[in-house]
Design an enzyme around this catalytic site. Structure first.
Site, mmCIF file in Angstrom:
data_model
loop_
_atom_site.group_PDB
_atom_site.id
_atom_site.type_symbol
_atom_site.label_atom_id
_atom_site.label_comp_id
_atom_site.label_asym_id
_atom_site.label_seq_id
_atom_site.Cartn_x
_atom_site.Cartn_y
_atom_site.Cartn_z
ATOM 1 C CD GLU A 1 -3.334 -0.204 2.036
ATOM 2 O OE1 GLU A 1 -2.925 0.030 3.191
ATOM 3 O OE2 GLU A 1 -4.537 -0.300 1.763
ATOM 4 C CG HIS B 1 8.910 -29.230 0.100
ATOM 5 N ND1 HIS B 1 9.860 -30.162 -0.194
ATOM 6 C CD2 HIS B 1 9.183 -28.799 1.358
ATOM 7 C CE1 HIS B 1 10.666 -30.321 0.854
ATOM 8 N NE2 HIS B 1 10.277 -29.499 1.805
ATOM 9 C CE LYS C 1 -11.946 1.308 1.421
ATOM 10 N NZ LYS C 1 -11.454 2.151 2.503
HETATM 11 O O1 PA5 Z 1 -3.375 1.414 5.968
HETATM 12 C C1 PA5 Z 1 -4.487 1.847 5.660
HETATM 13 O O2 PA5 Z 1 -4.742 3.053 5.707
HETATM 14 C C2 PA5 Z 1 -5.630 0.932 5.244
HETATM 15 O O3 PA5 Z 1 -5.200 -0.354 5.002
HETATM 16 C C3 PA5 Z 1 -6.691 0.880 6.315
HETATM 17 O O4 PA5 Z 1 -6.091 0.480 7.514
HETATM 18 C C4 PA5 Z 1 -7.841 -0.066 5.975
HETATM 19 O O5 PA5 Z 1 -8.353 0.238 4.720
HETATM 20 C C5 PA5 Z 1 -8.941 0.015 7.020
HETATM 21 O O6 PA5 Z 1 -9.473 1.288 7.049
HETATM 22 P P1 PA5 Z 1 -10.388 1.804 8.222
HETATM 23 O O7 PA5 Z 1 -9.562 1.917 9.441
HETATM 24 O O8 PA5 Z 1 -10.885 3.140 7.790
HETATM 25 O O9 PA5 Z 1 -11.474 0.819 8.396
#
Ligand code: PA5
Length: 417
Positions: free
Chosen positions: A274, A295, A407
């Site tokens: 990310e 393996h 999303k």
């Molecule tokens: O690192 C990040 O920002 C994302 O992976 C969020 O943690 C994830 O999308 C969850 O989001 P939220 O805390 O708004 O539910």
């Protein structure tokens, strides 16, 4: 203390030297908060969100939960659960309050299974969500809140915890309903929240020594600030990642012969995917659970298309022991008689490094032992290294524009206004 080595480092020395000043400059920016991401660096100064006062509040709440509940349901996805889960599943107390993970799926059967697990158990729930729009934790929270209400009636609010940003909708609902609210720092993105209420409260419920974990992170920070640049492990790691990327190695596999890293692998994959995977760039993070996966994917690593480099993650001092028993049956394994599996596993690790370094760049990261202190070291080390790696690659470490687009489409299909 964490140690990093690069196999055949001499081959990359000139490139390493040429990137060292730039990388060191990015590191200094991070610690002095002099670049543009000041709104996302709340994790750098540990005292901001993991002060002794905050840790004491977490520990006291965790104590209450351990006394009152058979189960604690962590409702959260991605950055809201990966760090806690990686520590809990590795070193958490398995004999006390059971940690159950929810709000990380949209699959009805998994949701039903979670509800089934809670039958006949006393429980608390904690909804952890930064923006409280994410579908999995939002819908999961509704289901589990209703279950909590059905189970505990008027008293149910006492068993609901929320971890959200101050003044968010989740905060307002919590005030209205009387849920115990913990703040999800606004200046820390989900994947950087291991050392905040987000990661630490669930870990404390699993009886993890969170003070030791934060101390490990603090000492890692001090060492990253004080080490000479050419010996700084975060610089060594981030610079070599970029060198290997420049050599067309587009994937990094983080491998270990210690199965207790299997959930840590999920945290690490999220952190790098990310943070780095954007603007058409990035090293794709994959993981190797060895010796089992030697393996399966081992063949590709050794002889497949040369697009991968490998980082081994190992624990040096292990107390575990199990010896191979002698046997009267001649199964041709007599050469193992009396040997300890920890030694055999170690030999397998060393042999794999020797074999793999012939076909790809290899690094080794070693920690002394697997405990809360060293998890703190690992979290802080990888977060800093990831930041520097992103800066060397020229991407913003802290946003995730790609995640937003699916999303949006999903919300449209579901009729969200
Ligand atoms: O690192 C990040 O920002 C994302 O992976 C969020 O943690 C994830 O999308 C969850 O989001 P939220 O805390 O708004 O539910």
């Amino acid at each position: 203390m964490l140690k990093i080595t690069v196999e055949n480092a001499i081959q990359y020395k000139d490139k390493f030297d040429s990137l060292l000043d730039e990388a060191n400059h990015h590191l200094a920016d991070l610690f002095q908060s002099t670049d543009s991401y000041t709104d996302s660096k709340g994790w750098v100064n540990l005292n901001e969100h993991a002060s002794q006062e905050k840790l004491d509040r977490i520990i006291s709440k965790a104590q209450e939960i351990r006394e009152q509940a058979d189960a604690f349901v962590l409702i959260g996805v991605g950055g809201s659960n990966n760090a806690a889960r990686s520590v809990i599943e590795s070193i958490g107390d398995k004999s006390g309050t059971q940690i159950i993970y929810a709000g990380d799926t949209l699959h009805p059967q998994k949701i039903q299974e979670t509800i089934n697990k809670l039958e006949d158990k006393s429980f608390y729930i904690d909804c952890i969500a930064k923006n409280f729009e994410t579908l999995e934790p939002g819908s999961g929270f509704r289901v589990l809140r209703k279950l909590c209400e059905r189970t505990y009636g008027d008293e149910y609010a006492r068993r609901v915890i929320t971890t959200g940003t101050v003044d968010s909708l989740l905060h307002k609902i919590s005030r209205q309903e009387g849920f115990d609210f913990f703040d999800f720092p606004l200046n820390v993105g989900g994947r950087f929240t291991a050392m905040t209420n987000v990661g630490l409260l669930p870990m404390a419920v699993a009886n993890v020594d969170i003070k030791a974990l934060v101390k490990g992170a603090e000492e890692m920070k001090r060492s990253l600030i004080e080490s000479p640049p050419s010996e700084n492990p975060a610089l060594i790691y981030s610079i070599h990642r970029n060198i290997f990327y420049g050599l067309n190695r587009k994937l990094e596999i983080l491998s270990s012969f210690d199965y207790r890293f299997n959930f840590f692998f999920k945290w690490w994959r999220q952190l790098f995917a990310e943070s780095e995977g954007k603007d058409g760039k990035g090293i794709f993070p994959v993981t190797g659970e060895f010796s089992e996966e030697l393996h399966s994917i081992g063949q590709f690593l050794q002889d497949g298309e040369p697009i991968i480099f490998e980082t081994f993650l190992e624990v040096i001092n292990k107390n575990e022991s199990y010896k191979v028993p002698k046997d009267h049956i001649h199964d041709q394994f007599d050469y193992l008689d009396g040997k300890d599996f920890s030694e055999i596993n170690r030999m397998a690790y060393e042999a794999t490094v020797e074999a793999h370094k012939l076909s790809m760049p290899v690094m080794n990261i070693q920690i002394d032992s697997l405990d809360a202190y060293h998890f703190g070291q690992l979290f802080y080390f990888f977060q800093v290294a990831c930041y520097v790696s992103c800066k060397l690659m020229g991407v913003n470490p802290f946003n995730q524009p790609g995640v937003e687009s699916y999303k949006k489409e999903m919300f449209r299909k579901l009729g969200k206004l």
